[in-house]
Design a protein around this motif. Structure first.
Motif, short mmCIF file in Angstrom:
data_model
loop_
_atom_site.label_atom_id
_atom_site.label_comp_id
_atom_site.label_asym_id
_atom_site.label_seq_id
_atom_site.Cartn_x
_atom_site.Cartn_y
_atom_site.Cartn_z
N PRO A 143 0.85 -1.19 0.00
CA PRO A 143 0.00 0.00 0.00
C PRO A 143 0.89 1.24 0.00
CG PRO A 143 -0.69 -1.55 1.71
CD PRO A 143 0.64 -2.02 1.22
N ILE A 144 0.68 2.12 -0.95
CA ILE A 144 1.55 3.28 -1.09
C ILE A 144 1.59 4.08 0.21
CG2 ILE A 144 -0.25 4.78 -2.05
CD1 ILE A 144 1.97 5.96 -3.90
N GLN A 234 10.37 6.52 5.60
CA GLN A 234 8.98 6.95 5.45
C GLN A 234 8.48 6.80 4.02
OE1 GLN A 234 7.83 10.76 7.38
NE2 GLN A 234 10.00 10.92 7.93
N VAL A 235 9.38 6.46 3.09
CA VAL A 235 9.01 6.40 1.67
C VAL A 235 8.66 4.98 1.26
CG1 VAL A 235 9.75 6.94 -0.69
CG2 VAL A 235 10.52 8.38 1.22
N ILE A 236 9.57 4.07 1.51
CA ILE A 236 9.36 2.65 1.19
C ILE A 236 9.39 1.87 2.50
CG2 ILE A 236 10.17 0.66 -0.12
CD1 ILE A 236 9.28 3.08 -1.83
N PRO A 237 8.35 1.12 2.81
CA PRO A 237 8.28 0.45 4.12
C PRO A 237 9.35 -0.62 4.27
CG PRO A 237 6.45 -0.24 2.71
CD PRO A 237 7.13 0.88 2.00
N LEU A 238 9.87 -0.74 5.48
CA LEU A 238 10.86 -1.77 5.80
C LEU A 238 10.33 -3.16 5.44
CD1 LEU A 238 13.47 -2.80 7.12
CD2 LEU A 238 12.33 -2.56 9.35
N GLN A 239 9.03 -3.35 5.54
CA GLN A 239 8.44 -4.65 5.22
C GLN A 239 8.80 -5.12 3.81
OE1 GLN A 239 6.76 -6.85 7.29
NE2 GLN A 239 7.06 -8.18 5.50
N ASN A 240 8.98 -4.17 2.88
CA ASN A 240 9.39 -4.54 1.52
C ASN A 240 10.66 -5.38 1.54
OD1 ASN A 240 7.33 -2.99 0.38
ND2 ASN A 240 8.67 -2.26 -1.27
N SER A 241 11.66 -4.90 2.29
CA SER A 241 12.93 -5.60 2.33
C SER A 241 12.85 -6.90 3.11
CB SER A 241 14.01 -4.68 2.91
OG SER A 241 14.37 -3.69 1.96
#
Length: 286
Positions: A143-144, A234-241
């Motif tokens: 979610p953006i 705050q831009v790309i969530p840590l969850q992505n990594s």
């Protein structure tokens, strides 16, 4: 390839890639058996390869040949009329650039948008990539965030640029008036904002989704991968990594504390050491 005589450090070599020219920094040299390192920037307003990697290239280029292009629509590469700004276009540009520069295989370091592009490149042409470094990477669906929506929705003003820098960096000490002015001026150079606003019009969730690679394709990647993220991003969530580290079999994850989206700027020395060590390990592998 032609070389610019401009005093602007953001402008380097002009290389023909398909139907347009790409502005690319090409510095350092590799020993036999060492592939060059391809650095792919993020998608912030006024970004260029030099603005993104200026603290990294001088260090890594002491040991390796480093290549850092402005992806089409960004920086000082051409902005062809009617071009489709999408992952297929950017992946093809990267492959055309490697072909034009005689690069058979590269280690690829991608930041944010550049991480999504690096993933897509490795999936489409796995034989052209040796190792991957993904930093604050897009490339999976999420979610953006309000931060990313604000970045992609940037409307040029000095005050808005200050707000952008506050979103990018965890430490306010990095967000100086001088940096805000420089990045603001970069964002209003001829053609910059026009192409930027054309890439990510609202609603912007669709562009996050469009940059995502297929889960099965990511899970099938054979490449050794270093995943880096700022804990306070705050831009790309840590969850992505975290997700990427679970999906990519041969991956390792490093999370920087007290760090936003600008790992390579907020923790430059540690970032350079981590990346250099990861790539050197590949050189020394039997």
């Amino acid at each position: 390839m032609s070389t610019s005589s401009s005093s602007n450090p953001e402008i380097a070599n002009s290389v023909r890639t398909g139907a347009f020219n790409t502005n690319v920094h090409d510095v350092g040299s590799s020993k036999p058996g060492q592939p060059p390192v391809l650095f792919i920037h993020g998608s912030g307003p006024g970004v260029s390869a030099w603005a993104n990697w200026r603290l990294v290239l001088p260090v890594v280029s002491q040991e390796r040949r480093v290549v850092a292009p402005d992806m089409v629509g960004f920086g000082y590469s051409d902005r062809p009329e009617g071009i489709a700004y999408n992952m297929n276009t950017w992946v093809q540009q990267a492959l055309d650039l490697m072909d034009a520069m005689g690069i058979e295989k590269a280690d690829v370091v991608g930041n944010s948008f550049g991480g999504a592009l690096s993933l897509a490149l490795a999936i489409r042409a796995p034989e052209r990539v040796r190792r991957l470094v993904l930093m604050g990477s897009v490339g999976v669906k999420f979610p953006i965030t309000q931060g990313l929506d604000d970045v992609w929705g940037y409307e040029p003003s000095l005050e808005e640029m200050r707000k952008m820098l506050d979103i990018f960096a965890h430490s306010r000490a990095l967000v100086t008036d001088e940096l805000a002015r420089l990045r603001y001026e970069a964002s209003i150079r001829p053609g910059f904002q026009e192409s930027f606003s054309a890439m990510f019009p609202a609603p912007r969730q669709r562009w996050v989704d469009a940059m995502a690679s297929d889960e099965a394709a990511i899970r099938a990647l054979p490449h050794e991968t270093l995943i880096i993220h700022g804990r306070e991003d705050q831009v790309i969530p840590l969850q992505n990594s975290l997700t990427l580290s679970q999906w990519i079999p041969n991956s390792q994850l490093h999370v920087f504390g007290h760090c936003g989206h600008w790992t390579q700027i907020e923790h430059t020395a540690r970032f350079n050491h981590l990346v250099s060590q990861f790539l050197t390990e590949a050189d020394e592998a039997p």
